[in-house]
Design an enzyme around this catalytic site. Structure first.
Site, mmCIF file in Angstrom:
data_model
loop_
_atom_site.group_PDB
_atom_site.id
_atom_site.type_symbol
_atom_site.label_atom_id
_atom_site.label_comp_id
_atom_site.label_asym_id
_atom_site.label_seq_id
_atom_site.Cartn_x
_atom_site.Cartn_y
_atom_site.Cartn_z
ATOM 1 N N ASP A 178 0.851 -1.021 0.176
ATOM 2 C CA ASP A 178 0.217 -0.166 0.012
ATOM 3 C C ASP A 178 0.964 0.995 0.182
ATOM 4 O O ASP A 178 2.010 1.401 0.617
ATOM 5 C CB ASP A 178 -1.215 -0.057 1.169
ATOM 6 C CG ASP A 178 -2.377 -0.947 1.341
ATOM 7 O OD1 ASP A 178 -2.499 -1.437 0.059
ATOM 8 O OD2 ASP A 178 -1.977 -1.278 2.407
ATOM 9 N N ASP A 210 -7.398 -1.466 -4.408
ATOM 10 C CA ASP A 210 -8.610 -0.806 -3.325
ATOM 11 C C ASP A 210 -9.003 -0.181 -4.250
ATOM 12 O O ASP A 210 -10.574 -0.084 -3.935
ATOM 13 C CB ASP A 210 -7.931 -0.033 -1.774
ATOM 14 C CG ASP A 210 -6.706 -1.478 -1.278
ATOM 15 O OD1 ASP A 210 -6.992 -1.983 -1.814
ATOM 16 O OD2 ASP A 210 -5.345 -0.723 -1.065
#
Length: 221
Positions: free
Chosen positions: A152, A182
């Site tokens: 991330d 995401d």
């Protein structure tokens, strides 16, 4: 090229392009940033902030090794089901541009994170705050197949959340750190919620037309 093949090709292109974007950014971050490093992009509100997520989307955690394995297997089953269902709708000519986009976004997002879980532990060594990770290191990867960590890096700090606010008080909105995959899933889910009435209406209309066609054919015999 008939309509069914055209829709399948468009969906495939969307999914492949989004996965390439997702993986390209993740690989760059993994090999060019230290774990926990922050690179401001647009002032203070948009940053590249490198973390690794062992669990769910947006930096959330889902148990230890067993929880991670179950989550990865669930993602795989979900992608298989969505691909099968999208193909079914295309064959029945029940998939318009909106629904094609929704399916493609969610499938691409799920696949993007699945790739991390399946292969990143094998093809990368450990990222640390002191050393960059290497791709295909001679010493081997940091985790076995299925146990890689999701990369991330997108950190948006729009405005501070008041201190007394539950859970996230004292941090910024949006407090989670996420990735392109995401984002794809989130946009796809929001589109489903926003256009749910239209999607259900189209399904009901298609089912009614199918029933009328079958009834007409039956009466003709």
């Amino acid at each position: 090229m008939n309509k069914q093949k055209k829709l399948s090709l468009i969906a495939g292109i969307i999914i492949v392009v989004l996965i390439i974007l997702d993986q390209a950014l993740k690989i760059w971050v993994k090999t060019h940033m230290l774990l926990g490093q922050n690179i401001p992009l647009l002032g203070n509100w948009l940053n590249l902030y490198f973390i690794e997520n062992p669990g769910m989307a947006f930096g959330l955690s889902f148990g230890e090794n067993f929880g991670k394995l179950m989550l990865t297997l669930f993602r795989i089953v979900l992608v298989i089901f969505l691909c099968w269902y999208m193909h079914k709708l295309i064959r029945k000519d029940k998939l318009d541009g909106l629904m094609l986009t929704v399916f493609s976004l969610i499938i691409a997002g799920a696949l993007g994170n699945i790739i991390d879980c399946l292969f990143y532990g094998i093809i990368f060594n450990e990222s640390t705050p002191f050393a960059l990770a290497s791709l295909f290191p001679e010493s081997g990867g940091y985790a076995p197949f299925l146990y890689g960590r999701v990369v991330d890096m997108i950190y948006v700090k729009l405005f501070p959340i008041p201190e007394g606010f539950p859970l996230w008080g004292g941090s910024y909105f949006f407090p989670a750190i996420f990735n392109v995959a995401d984002s794809c899933i989130t946009v796809g889910v929001f589109m489903t919620l926003i256009f749910s009435k239209r999607i259900l209406k189209d399904f009901e209309k298609d089912e009614k037309n199918c029933s009328e066609t079958e009834e007409t054919a039956s009466n003709a015999h």
